[in-house]
Write a protein that holds these residues in place. Structure first.
Motif, mmCIF file in Angstrom:
data_model
loop_
_atom_site.group_PDB
_atom_site.id
_atom_site.type_symbol
_atom_site.label_atom_id
_atom_site.label_comp_id
_atom_site.label_asym_id
_atom_site.label_seq_id
_atom_site.Cartn_x
_atom_site.Cartn_y
_atom_site.Cartn_z
ATOM 1 N N ILE A 111 0.882 -1.180 0.086
ATOM 2 C CA ILE A 111 -0.020 -0.086 0.050
ATOM 3 C C ILE A 111 0.874 1.070 -0.106
ATOM 4 C CG2 ILE A 111 -0.183 0.027 2.547
ATOM 5 C CD1 ILE A 111 -3.166 0.527 0.759
ATOM 6 N N VAL A 112 2.095 1.084 0.648
ATOM 7 C CA VAL A 112 3.009 2.163 0.593
ATOM 8 C C VAL A 112 3.289 2.958 -0.766
ATOM 9 C CG1 VAL A 112 3.783 2.318 2.872
ATOM 10 C CG2 VAL A 112 4.781 0.970 1.479
ATOM 11 N N TYR A 113 3.881 1.546 -1.451
ATOM 12 C CA TYR A 113 4.201 1.983 -2.790
ATOM 13 C C TYR A 113 2.985 2.531 -3.857
ATOM 14 C CZ TYR A 113 8.170 -0.912 -2.007
ATOM 15 O OH TYR A 113 9.462 -1.320 -1.251
ATOM 16 N N ILE A 114 1.716 2.285 -3.423
ATOM 17 C CA ILE A 114 0.818 2.995 -4.159
ATOM 18 C C ILE A 114 0.299 4.159 -3.761
ATOM 19 C CG2 ILE A 114 -1.906 2.664 -4.496
ATOM 20 C CD1 ILE A 114 -1.679 -0.277 -4.188
ATOM 21 N N LEU A 115 0.642 4.629 -2.506
ATOM 22 C CA LEU A 115 0.564 5.971 -1.900
ATOM 23 C C LEU A 115 1.668 6.694 -2.456
ATOM 24 C CD1 LEU A 115 -0.036 5.435 1.795
ATOM 25 C CD2 LEU A 115 -1.879 6.264 -0.148
ATOM 26 N N VAL A 116 3.154 6.188 -2.645
ATOM 27 C CA VAL A 116 4.104 6.778 -3.271
ATOM 28 C C VAL A 116 3.888 7.300 -4.664
ATOM 29 C CG1 VAL A 116 6.518 6.652 -4.089
ATOM 30 C CG2 VAL A 116 5.914 6.092 -1.852
ATOM 31 N N ALA A 117 3.313 6.446 -5.413
ATOM 32 C CA ALA A 117 2.680 6.600 -6.865
ATOM 33 C C ALA A 117 1.580 7.802 -7.030
ATOM 34 C CB ALA A 117 2.046 5.444 -7.369
ATOM 35 N N LEU A 118 0.698 7.653 -5.812
ATOM 36 C CA LEU A 118 -0.430 8.869 -5.821
ATOM 37 C C LEU A 118 0.423 9.966 -5.656
ATOM 38 C CD1 LEU A 118 -3.410 8.626 -5.854
ATOM 39 C CD2 LEU A 118 -3.377 8.628 -3.212
ATOM 40 N N MET A 119 1.533 10.028 -4.645
ATOM 41 C CA MET A 119 2.109 11.272 -4.468
ATOM 42 C C MET A 119 2.675 11.913 -5.649
ATOM 43 S SD MET A 119 4.610 11.756 -1.327
ATOM 44 C CE MET A 119 5.459 13.197 -1.026
ATOM 45 N N LEU A 157 10.422 6.619 -2.521
ATOM 46 C CA LEU A 157 10.496 5.473 -3.158
ATOM 47 C C LEU A 157 11.889 4.886 -2.600
ATOM 48 C CD1 LEU A 157 9.286 3.349 -5.019
ATOM 49 C CD2 LEU A 157 10.591 4.406 -6.819
ATOM 50 N N PHE A 158 13.015 5.702 -3.016
ATOM 51 C CA PHE A 158 14.135 5.195 -2.695
ATOM 52 C C PHE A 158 14.385 4.794 -1.377
ATOM 53 C CE2 PHE A 158 18.297 6.378 -4.975
ATOM 54 C CZ PHE A 158 18.709 4.998 -5.022
ATOM 55 N N ILE A 159 13.990 5.380 -0.306
ATOM 56 C CA ILE A 159 14.119 5.144 1.043
ATOM 57 C C ILE A 159 13.272 3.949 1.280
ATOM 58 C CG2 ILE A 159 13.323 5.654 3.136
ATOM 59 C CD1 ILE A 159 15.481 7.380 2.783
ATOM 60 N N LEU A 160 12.185 3.795 0.762
ATOM 61 C CA LEU A 160 11.224 2.463 0.817
ATOM 62 C C LEU A 160 12.077 1.252 0.490
ATOM 63 C CD1 LEU A 160 7.662 3.574 0.166
ATOM 64 C CD2 LEU A 160 8.676 2.914 2.428
ATOM 65 N N LEU A 161 12.646 1.074 -0.678
ATOM 66 C CA LEU A 161 13.189 0.307 -1.344
ATOM 67 C C LEU A 161 14.450 -0.285 -0.384
ATOM 68 C CD1 LEU A 161 13.530 1.313 -5.039
ATOM 69 C CD2 LEU A 161 12.256 -0.633 -3.887
ATOM 70 N N GLY A 162 15.164 0.465 0.386
ATOM 71 C CA GLY A 162 16.156 0.178 1.429
ATOM 72 C C GLY A 162 15.521 -0.226 2.751
ATOM 73 N N TYR A 163 14.316 -0.058 3.019
ATOM 74 C CA TYR A 163 13.802 -0.279 4.420
ATOM 75 C C TYR A 163 13.541 -1.715 4.585
ATOM 76 C CZ TYR A 163 11.087 0.921 8.398
ATOM 77 O OH TYR A 163 10.386 1.203 9.734
ATOM 78 N N LYS A 164 13.482 -1.877 6.104
ATOM 79 C CA LYS A 164 13.080 -3.257 6.387
ATOM 80 C C LYS A 164 12.077 -3.054 7.360
ATOM 81 C CE LYS A 164 17.324 -5.968 5.783
ATOM 82 N NZ LYS A 164 18.267 -6.209 6.478
ATOM 83 N N TRP A 165 10.960 -3.611 7.455
ATOM 84 C CA TRP A 165 9.773 -3.462 8.416
ATOM 85 C C TRP A 165 10.263 -3.907 9.709
ATOM 86 C CZ3 TRP A 165 6.647 -0.405 6.376
ATOM 87 C CH2 TRP A 165 6.442 -0.529 5.268
ATOM 88 N N GLU A 166 10.000 -3.136 10.806
ATOM 89 C CA GLU A 166 10.331 -2.997 12.023
ATOM 90 C C GLU A 166 12.178 -3.295 12.249
ATOM 91 O OE1 GLU A 166 8.474 -6.426 13.570
ATOM 92 O OE2 GLU A 166 6.306 -5.288 13.212
ATOM 93 N N GLY A 167 12.642 -2.506 11.347
ATOM 94 C CA GLY A 167 14.131 -2.336 11.263
ATOM 95 C C GLY A 167 14.532 -1.393 12.433
ATOM 96 N N ILE A 168 16.198 -1.554 12.632
ATOM 97 C CA ILE A 168 16.475 -0.516 13.470
ATOM 98 C C ILE A 168 17.377 0.269 12.714
ATOM 99 C CG2 ILE A 168 16.401 -2.013 15.523
ATOM 100 C CD1 ILE A 168 19.279 -2.669 14.972
#
Lengths: 160, 116, 494
Positions: free
Chosen positions: B2-10, B41-52
């Motif tokens: 859903i975040v990628y869709i929101l990025v596309a919307l933005m 988008l660039f940040i999200l591609l390197g993100y891990k869910w519940e990461g530190i």
């Protein structure tokens, strides 16, 4: 000077907050290599302090603290300093080579040339962004009977 | 997802601002939004869910760090990209002031001396 | 010795800020400093170019970090040709602008921004990392927006506005493509991406390639994306038009397109067909639009679109002959288009206008300018001894050999159209008889760069002579034909 700028409350608050903004910017720059932050973000925060003064007190006051010509010179000096740090690497074999001792992890003096680079970038960004905003702030729109006119004032003393 | 869709919307919101709006200031705002979308988008591609945060302190075991820490490289790259966006926006703002000086308007439809 | 490859970027960056710091009041001194720094850079680029052409490519690891971790810089024969050309043309343009920019205020800032643009262009050429290419690309682009608007006239500002917004869309596309590449493969190094690319699904590959291609095609001004170029290149001050048209769009656009088609997306040869389509469209459209132009600079700008179309066609055809044609056409066109823009700048310097109607019979008043200008026009039109004739011939032969006979016919037709509009322009502007002309030649500092460039246009075909061709162009073509740097060992410099 007192009748220019915003109201006395804003001026008072700006006078109190300004040193803390500078302090925060400097700490972001100096601790950039061990915590989040660094030259760019710290430099932007430093500029933010001066922009606050510019909004609260008007141009004349800020340009007396930090003249645009000096900011331009600092901008070039920051870039040249960063380039000099990069070129120093030639002494040890490579462009951008980190030739200083690395020190202990999580101490202020660690990571070799990174802290020097951060200081130079912070100088460059703070003064460069300040010059950009100062130049933008010199534009004036004058409302006349025929409509809105534009005026660029380089001499700040003139527009009383 | 859903975040990628929101990025596309933005992204498309910003693109709409650039293409459909006639006011230069609104175009600049559109450019800002598009820039943020691509950075996000660039940040999200390197993100891990519940990461530190990718800072290795002494009390974090190295295996846990490798597994959990988000990728720091996209964040470093995005910082560069933010600087570039800043340069674009600062230049366009200066240009908008100069254009107003010459044409007396921010309307792109009226700034139209070049054609052919 | 390998430090030489980083020097063009470092020299230009240092020069830019030194001029801004020291000489911001003194126009003469700042001009002299700028010329000497560019000359230094020409020398370094030629020395490193000789090294590359004799011993092969040079790798350089910034900060001493080896290949899987750090940023790799590389100079191979292909980028070396572009590097030498950029610096030579920048040198002539810089000589010219010391006199030409006198009528503008703030000349030291002009040199500063010009140097930053050159640093960006040189940086693109030595990068071997996609994000590095993007950063230098933006440095060069933002400097070029400022230079287009440098005169601050209404039309220049408008052209710069269009150019900036279009370029922003291009750079967003490129950034999206870079983000996707990093997301899918986890690397941004070109050789590392090449080895990973075959594992991607075709949809992803096409999406990334499409974003890259449209972004850089916008900067090259291939036809569906060309709308900014005629405005920006016709409105900028003459030296800026010269370097933008002659070198900038080729470094920022064409060079990266060459890298993308021949090196990065080696697993996706079909994207050449897209390039072929764009190339044919811009070749024909630029040629037809140039025919009816009233303003000479605008005519030259449309001619640039048409001639860059030839390069894209050659790149789309590929093969040995296609690649050779691209390189030769790029070199010949860079010399001749720079010459033409400098020439119209000299005419504007004396006569104060660039409209065809107000400029007639210049042969009687400005004979040397006329001589150099007509050399450049005949060069672009492709009259036999000049380099452009051979390059167009090579591209046409390549098209016929690859089976694209229709495209070859179109190339010939566009070449004839080009000859037509340049001859028409020449007859009215230069050789029309006027009554009682006033003899007033351009200053010598404007004439010298034009003369040198005219000589280079005349002899640029020498690169195709057997014996010289094997030592220079063929090595660059082999980079475009079989790029195989995946076998680079860690710690190796060659």
């Amino acid at each position: 000077m007192n009748n220019k700028g915003m109201s006395e409350i804003v001026k008072g608050i700006a006078r109190i907050v300004f040193p803390f903004i500078l302090l925060y910017g400097l700490s972001l720059i100096l601790y950039g290599h061990i915590t989040p932050g660094g030259g760019f973000s710290g430099g932007v925060v430093l500029t933010g302090g001066f922009v606050l003064l510019l909004l609260a007190f008007g141009k004349d006051y800020v340009f007396r603290i930090l003249p645009v010509d000096i900011a331009k010179a600092l901008d070039s000096a920051g870039a040249l300093g960063f380039l000099a740090i990069a070129l120093l690497g030639f002494l040890c074999g490579s462009f951008f080579y980190n030739l200083l001792p690395k020190g202990y992890i999580f101490h202020l003096w660690s990571a070799g040339t990174i802290i020097l680079s951060n200081i130079m970038i912070g100088l460059k960004i703070a003064s460069g962004l300040f010059v950009a905003i100062a130049v933008l702030s010199m534009a004036r729109l004058i409302h006349t009977k025929e409509g809105i006119k534009y005026k660029q004032s380089r001499k700040t003393e003139e527009d009383q | 997802m859903i975040v990628y869709i929101l990025v596309a919307l933005m992204f498309f919101t910003g693109l709409y601002g650039i293409i459909a709006k006639k006011n230069i200031i609104k175009i600049i705002v559109g450019i800002n939004i598009v820039g943020y979308a691509s950075n996000l988008l660039f940040i999200l591609l390197g993100y891990k869910w519940e990461g530190i945060a990718p800072i290795l302190t002494e009390d974090i075991p190295i295996n846990y760090f490798v597994e959990k820490a988000v990728d720091p490289l996209p964040q470093a790259l995005v910082l560069t990209s933010i600087v570039i966006d800043l340069a674009f926006v600062a230049f366009l703002a200066a240009l908008a002031i100069r254009l107003f000086e010459r044409y007396g308007t921010f309307d792109m439809d009226k700034i139209r001396r070049l054609k052919g | 010795m390998s430090h030489l490859i980083i020097l063009p970027v470092a020299i230009y960056l240092g020069a830019a800020f030194l001029i801004a710091l020291l000489y911001k009041k003194d126009e003469k001194l700042s001009g002299a400093a700028a010329i000497s720094f560019v000359f230094l850079s020409v020398i370094t680029s030629i020395i490193s170019g000789i090294d590359v052409f004799t011993n092969g490519k040079i790798l350089y690891f910034a900060g001493g970090w080896e290949r899987p971790l750090g940023i790799v810089l590389m100079l191979d024969p292909l980028s070396s040709i572009f590097l030498i050309m950029t610096n030579i043309i920048a040198f002539f343009v810089m000589l010219y602008s010391t006199v030409y920019m006198e009528k503008y205020t703030w000349a030291p800032y002009f040199y500063t921004i010009f140097m930053i643009m050159l640093a960006g262009m040189n940086g693109i050429l030595i990068s071997m990392d996609i994000f590095n290419i993007y950063v230098f690309f933006e440095v060069a682009s933002i400097a070029s927006f400022i230079l287009v608007a440098f005169g601050l006239r209404a039309e220049e500002l408008e052209a710069s506005m269009k150019y900036t917004v279009m370029s922003f869309i291009a750079s967003t596309m490129i950034l999206f493509a870079i983000a996707l590449i990093y997301g899918f493969t986890g690397t941004l190094n070109i050789p590392a991406f090449m080895s990973e690319a075959s594992g991607l699904s075709p949809v992803h590959l096409w999406f990334i390639a499409g974003l890259f291609l449209s972004g850089f095609a916008l900067k090259t001004a291939l036809v569906p994306f060309h709308t900014w170029l005629p405005d920006a290149h016709s409105m900028a001050p003459a030296p800026i038009s010269a370097i933008l048209s002659g070198m900038f769009i080729k470094v920022v656009g064409l060079y990266v397109l060459i890298r993308i088609t021949t090196n990065i997306f080696i697993v996706l040869p079909q994207i050449r067909i897209l390039l072929l389509l764009f190339g044919v469209l811009s070749m024909v459209f630029g040629g037809l639009m140039a025919y009816g132009q009233k303003n000479i600079k605008r005519l030259y700008a449309y001619s640039t679109i048409s001639q860059v179309g030839y390069c894209a066609v050659g790149l789309g055809i590929g093969g040995y002959l296609g690649s050779l044609g691209v390189l030769m056409h790029f070199i010949a066109h860079a010399f001749s288009k720079t010459l033409l823009f400098l020439n119209i700048g000299a005419i504007e310097y004396i006569k104060g206008t660039t409209e065809v109607e107000q400029l007639q019979g210049l042969n009687d008043s400005m004979p040397a300018t006329t001589l150099f200008g007509s050399t450049g026009m005949l060069g672009i039109a492709g009259v036999p001894p000049m380099g452009n004739f051979w390059s167009k011939l090579i591209i046409i032969i390549a098209a016929v050999k690859a089976g694209y006979t229709g495209i070859a016919v179109l190339c010939i037709i566009v070449a004839i159209i080009t000859l037509g509009y340049f001859l028409k322009l020449q007859r009215t502007v230069y050789y029309k008889k006027v009554e009682n002309p006033v003899k007033k030649e351009a200053p010598k500092m404007l004439l010298f760069p034009m003369g040198a460039l005219a000589l280079l246009v005349f002899i640029s075909g020498i690169l195709l002579v057997p014996g010289i061709k094997e030592k220079t162009l063929d090595k660059a073509v082999s980079v475009m034909e079989n790029f195989s740097y995946m076998d680079i060992k860690i710690g190796e410099n060659r």
